[in-house]
Design a protein around this motif. Structure first.
Motif, PDB file in Angstrom:
ATOM      1  N   GLY A 117       0.818  -1.208   0.000  1.00 38.30           N
ATOM      2  CA  GLY A 117       0.000   0.000   0.000  1.00 38.30           C
ATOM      3  C   GLY A 117       0.851   1.255   0.000  1.00 38.30           C
ATOM      4  O   GLY A 117       0.576   2.214  -0.720  1.00 38.30           O
ATOM      5  N   LEU A 118       1.905   1.252   0.814  1.00 39.25           N
ATOM      6  CA  LEU A 118       2.819   2.394   0.835  1.00 39.25           C
ATOM      7  C   LEU A 118       3.536   2.555  -0.503  1.00 39.25           C
ATOM      8  O   LEU A 118       3.700   3.672  -1.005  1.00 39.25           O
ATOM      9  CB  LEU A 118       3.832   2.245   1.973  1.00 39.25           C
ATOM     10  CG  LEU A 118       3.265   2.412   3.385  1.00 39.25           C
ATOM     11  CD1 LEU A 118       4.308   2.050   4.434  1.00 39.25           C
ATOM     12  CD2 LEU A 118       2.756   3.825   3.603  1.00 39.25           C
ATOM     13  N   LEU A 119       3.964   1.431  -1.108  1.00 34.07           N
ATOM     14  CA  LEU A 119       4.626   1.490  -2.413  1.00 34.07           C
ATOM     15  C   LEU A 119       3.689   2.031  -3.492  1.00 34.07           C
ATOM     16  O   LEU A 119       4.085   2.860  -4.313  1.00 34.07           O
ATOM     17  CB  LEU A 119       5.155   0.118  -2.818  1.00 34.07           C
ATOM     18  CG  LEU A 119       6.436  -0.353  -2.132  1.00 34.07           C
ATOM     19  CD1 LEU A 119       6.733  -1.800  -2.504  1.00 34.07           C
ATOM     20  CD2 LEU A 119       7.599   0.547  -2.502  1.00 34.07           C
ATOM     21  N   LEU A 120       2.459   1.575  -3.500  1.00 31.93           N
ATOM     22  CA  LEU A 120       1.492   2.063  -4.486  1.00 31.93           C
ATOM     23  C   LEU A 120       1.178   3.543  -4.276  1.00 31.93           C
ATOM     24  O   LEU A 120       1.044   4.303  -5.234  1.00 31.93           O
ATOM     25  CB  LEU A 120       0.205   1.241  -4.429  1.00 31.93           C
ATOM     26  CG  LEU A 120       0.281  -0.155  -5.037  1.00 31.93           C
ATOM     27  CD1 LEU A 120      -1.009  -0.917  -4.754  1.00 31.93           C
ATOM     28  CD2 LEU A 120       0.531  -0.076  -6.524  1.00 31.93           C
ATOM     29  N   GLY A 121       1.062   3.968  -3.013  1.00 28.82           N
ATOM     30  CA  GLY A 121       0.821   5.379  -2.727  1.00 28.82           C
ATOM     31  C   GLY A 121       1.974   6.252  -3.200  1.00 28.82           C
ATOM     32  O   GLY A 121       1.768   7.313  -3.798  1.00 28.82           O
ATOM     33  N   TYR A 122       3.202   5.808  -2.963  1.00 29.52           N
ATOM     34  CA  TYR A 122       4.376   6.552  -3.410  1.00 29.52           C
ATOM     35  C   TYR A 122       4.420   6.616  -4.940  1.00 29.52           C
ATOM     36  O   TYR A 122       4.681   7.663  -5.522  1.00 29.52           O
ATOM     37  CB  TYR A 122       5.653   5.906  -2.873  1.00 29.52           C
ATOM     38  CG  TYR A 122       6.906   6.514  -3.444  1.00 29.52           C
ATOM     39  CD1 TYR A 122       7.353   7.758  -3.027  1.00 29.52           C
ATOM     40  CD2 TYR A 122       7.630   5.852  -4.437  1.00 29.52           C
ATOM     41  CE1 TYR A 122       8.487   8.332  -3.568  1.00 29.52           C
ATOM     42  CE2 TYR A 122       8.764   6.411  -4.992  1.00 29.52           C
ATOM     43  CZ  TYR A 122       9.189   7.648  -4.551  1.00 29.52           C
ATOM     44  OH  TYR A 122      10.312   8.211  -5.094  1.00 29.52           O
ATOM     45  N   ALA A 123       4.151   5.472  -5.596  1.00 35.93           N
ATOM     46  CA  ALA A 123       4.183   5.422  -7.059  1.00 35.93           C
ATOM     47  C   ALA A 123       3.112   6.338  -7.662  1.00 35.93           C
ATOM     48  O   ALA A 123       3.340   6.994  -8.681  1.00 35.93           O
ATOM     49  CB  ALA A 123       3.995   3.996  -7.556  1.00 35.93           C
ATOM     50  N   ALA A 124       1.942   6.408  -7.032  1.00 35.15           N
ATOM     51  CA  ALA A 124       0.869   7.267  -7.537  1.00 35.15           C
ATOM     52  C   ALA A 124       1.268   8.735  -7.472  1.00 35.15           C
ATOM     53  O   ALA A 124       0.925   9.524  -8.353  1.00 35.15           O
ATOM     54  CB  ALA A 124      -0.410   7.031  -6.748  1.00 35.15           C
ATOM     55  N   ILE A 125       1.999   9.114  -6.439  1.00 37.99           N
ATOM     56  CA  ILE A 125       2.439  10.507  -6.304  1.00 37.99           C
ATOM     57  C   ILE A 125       3.633  10.788  -7.218  1.00 37.99           C
ATOM     58  O   ILE A 125       3.681  11.779  -7.936  1.00 37.99           O
ATOM     59  CB  ILE A 125       2.789  10.818  -4.841  1.00 37.99           C
ATOM     60  CG1 ILE A 125       1.515  10.778  -3.996  1.00 37.99           C
ATOM     61  CG2 ILE A 125       3.481  12.177  -4.719  1.00 37.99           C
ATOM     62  CD1 ILE A 125       1.761  10.817  -2.506  1.00 37.99           C
ATOM     63  N   ARG A 126       4.597   9.890  -7.223  1.00 34.93           N
ATOM     64  CA  ARG A 126       5.857  10.100  -7.946  1.00 34.93           C
ATOM     65  C   ARG A 126       5.673  10.053  -9.469  1.00 34.93           C
ATOM     66  O   ARG A 126       6.279  10.816 -10.194  1.00 34.93           O
ATOM     67  CB  ARG A 126       6.870   9.028  -7.511  1.00 34.93           C
ATOM     68  CG  ARG A 126       8.164   9.031  -8.258  1.00 34.93           C
ATOM     69  CD  ARG A 126       9.048  10.187  -7.810  1.00 34.93           C
ATOM     70  NE  ARG A 126      10.373  10.080  -8.388  1.00 34.93           N
ATOM     71  CZ  ARG A 126      10.773  10.754  -9.449  1.00 34.93           C
ATOM     72  NH1 ARG A 126       9.969  11.569 -10.047  1.00 34.93           N
ATOM     73  NH2 ARG A 126      11.993  10.621  -9.908  1.00 34.93           N
ATOM     74  N   PHE A 127       4.843   9.144  -9.959  1.00 35.69           N
ATOM     75  CA  PHE A 127       4.702   8.929 -11.397  1.00 35.69           C
ATOM     76  C   PHE A 127       3.369   9.436 -11.945  1.00 35.69           C
ATOM     77  O   PHE A 127       2.876   8.933 -12.946  1.00 35.69           O
ATOM     78  CB  PHE A 127       4.881   7.446 -11.729  1.00 35.69           C
ATOM     79  CG  PHE A 127       6.203   6.901 -11.290  1.00 35.69           C
ATOM     80  CD1 PHE A 127       7.360   7.311 -11.922  1.00 35.69           C
ATOM     81  CD2 PHE A 127       6.298   6.006 -10.244  1.00 35.69           C
ATOM     82  CE1 PHE A 127       8.587   6.832 -11.531  1.00 35.69           C
ATOM     83  CE2 PHE A 127       7.522   5.510  -9.837  1.00 35.69           C
ATOM     84  CZ  PHE A 127       8.679   5.929 -10.479  1.00 35.69           C
ATOM     85  N   ARG A 128       2.793  10.446 -11.299  1.00 36.11           N
ATOM     86  CA  ARG A 128       1.514  11.001 -11.726  1.00 36.11           C
ATOM     87  C   ARG A 128       1.634  11.581 -13.141  1.00 36.11           C
ATOM     88  O   ARG A 128       2.587  12.275 -13.459  1.00 36.11           O
ATOM     89  CB  ARG A 128       1.073  12.102 -10.790  1.00 36.11           C
ATOM     90  CG  ARG A 128      -0.199  12.806 -11.266  1.00 36.11           C
ATOM     91  CD  ARG A 128      -0.588  13.944 -10.409  1.00 36.11           C
ATOM     92  NE  ARG A 128      -0.891  13.428  -9.091  1.00 36.11           N
ATOM     93  CZ  ARG A 128      -1.130  14.179  -8.043  1.00 36.11           C
ATOM     94  NH1 ARG A 128      -1.108  15.478  -8.149  1.00 36.11           N
ATOM     95  NH2 ARG A 128      -1.408  13.635  -6.883  1.00 36.11           N
ATOM     96  N   VAL A 129       0.642  11.269 -13.970  1.00 35.77           N
ATOM     97  CA  VAL A 129       0.570  11.819 -15.326  1.00 35.77           C
ATOM     98  C   VAL A 129      -0.633  12.748 -15.355  1.00 35.77           C
ATOM     99  O   VAL A 129      -1.763  12.323 -15.166  1.00 35.77           O
ATOM    100  CB  VAL A 129       0.412  10.702 -16.381  1.00 35.77           C
ATOM    101  CG1 VAL A 129       0.249  11.302 -17.757  1.00 35.77           C
ATOM    102  CG2 VAL A 129       1.583   9.747 -16.325  1.00 35.77           C
ATOM    103  N   GLU A 130      -0.357  14.016 -15.593  1.00 32.07           N
ATOM    104  CA  GLU A 130      -1.435  14.990 -15.632  1.00 32.07           C
ATOM    105  C   GLU A 130      -1.927  15.148 -17.057  1.00 32.07           C
ATOM    106  O   GLU A 130      -1.139  15.098 -17.997  1.00 32.07           O
ATOM    107  CB  GLU A 130      -0.946  16.325 -15.096  1.00 32.07           C
ATOM    108  CG  GLU A 130      -0.436  16.197 -13.681  1.00 32.07           C
ATOM    109  CD  GLU A 130      -0.879  17.328 -12.794  1.00 32.07           C
ATOM    110  OE1 GLU A 130      -1.657  18.158 -13.259  1.00 32.07           O
ATOM    111  OE2 GLU A 130      -0.441  17.339 -11.653  1.00 32.07           O
ATOM    112  N   GLY A 131      -3.231  15.345 -17.211  1.00 34.19           N
ATOM    113  CA  GLY A 131      -3.806  15.570 -18.537  1.00 34.19           C
ATOM    114  C   GLY A 131      -3.456  16.960 -19.034  1.00 34.19           C
ATOM    115  O   GLY A 131      -3.065  17.843 -18.275  1.00 34.19           O
ATOM    116  N   ASP A 132      -3.623  17.144 -20.321  1.00 40.32           N
ATOM    117  CA  ASP A 132      -3.355  18.433 -20.938  1.00 40.32           C
ATOM    118  C   ASP A 132      -4.569  19.329 -20.720  1.00 40.32           C
ATOM    119  O   ASP A 132      -5.661  19.021 -21.200  1.00 40.32           O
ATOM    120  CB  ASP A 132      -3.078  18.231 -22.429  1.00 40.32           C
ATOM    121  CG  ASP A 132      -2.610  19.497 -23.120  1.00 40.32           C
ATOM    122  OD1 ASP A 132      -2.537  20.552 -22.451  1.00 40.32           O
ATOM    123  OD2 ASP A 132      -2.314  19.421 -24.317  1.00 40.32           O
ATOM    124  N   PRO A 133      -4.413  20.469 -20.007  1.00 37.57           N
ATOM    125  CA  PRO A 133      -5.584  21.314 -19.741  1.00 37.57           C
ATOM    126  C   PRO A 133      -6.185  21.926 -21.008  1.00 37.57           C
ATOM    127  O   PRO A 133      -7.384  22.177 -21.053  1.00 37.57           O
ATOM    128  CB  PRO A 133      -5.049  22.405 -18.809  1.00 37.57           C
ATOM    129  CG  PRO A 133      -3.575  22.358 -18.921  1.00 37.57           C
ATOM    130  CD  PRO A 133      -3.205  20.980 -19.389  1.00 37.57           C
TER     131      PRO A 133
END
Length: 193
Positions: A16-32
């Motif tokens: 759970g901690l690894l997935l939480g870190y990966a979600a924050i670290r490797f976030r892909v934001e959409g093009d506004p």
């Protein structure tokens, strides 16, 4: 037994901690800009622009792969809005894209054979019905994309122009001939919940 429960609990906590870190670290934001372009499109999902829906067309515009004058349901109003958003001059109308007055589909329930082909073709689920039973259109949901027309084997679907009421009324263009003006509105019954 208790050791196994503790081991699984510890593993769940670590993953759970690894997935939480990966979600924050490797976030892909959409093009506004894609979201802003998509918001200006009519959301008919009709594919008349050559793309499978409004979002893919918005992505192509943002990437510079598509011109802003391909949306037939949006017409000139959408072209001008997109040009304003993107800081461009509105391009000339595309002769291959025919602007049509807003319309809603209507199924002649006496002729409908319940084949479900129109159900499968509707991108916004505006058709009610089931196999071997008559179908009907939810007028409020219909975008007028006309994708239900070609698959109908008995031609029981017609497009009825929307207009004539205050929210849909606009000044006629003096440069258009009277024959080119939309026909008067036909009131349709809407499905009641």
């Amino acid at each position: 037994m208790i050791e196994a429960i503790l081991l699984f609990g510890l593993l769940a906590l670590v993953f759970g901690l690894l997935l939480g870190y990966a979600a924050i670290r490797f976030r892909v934001e959409g093009d506004p800009i894609v979201d802003k372009i998509d918001a200006l499109l009519p959301q008919t999902q009709c594919g008349q622009c050559g793309y499978p829906g409004c979002k893919p067309y918005a992505e192509a515009i943002a990437a510079g792969e598509a011109e802003i004058n391909q949306c037939a349901p949006g017409g000139e109003v959408t072209i001008i809005a997109l040009a304003d958003l993107l800081g461009r001059e509105p391009p000339a109308a595309n002769p291959e894209v025919v602007e049509k007055p807003p319309a809603v589909a209507f199924i002649d329930e006496q002729t409908c054979i319940g084949c479900t082909l129109c159900l499968q073709a509707c991108p916004v689920d505006a058709i009610l019905g089931s196999a071997k039973h008559m179908h009907t259109i939810i007028a409020k949901e219909c975008t007028g994309c006309e994708l239900c027309l070609p698959p109908c084997p008995v031609d029981c679907i017609k497009m009825i122009p929307i207009g004539g009421d205050i929210p849909h009324w606009n000044w006629p263009d003096p440069n258009r001939s009277p024959a080119a003006l939309p026909s008067p509105a036909v009131k349709t019954e809407e499905a009641k919940p």
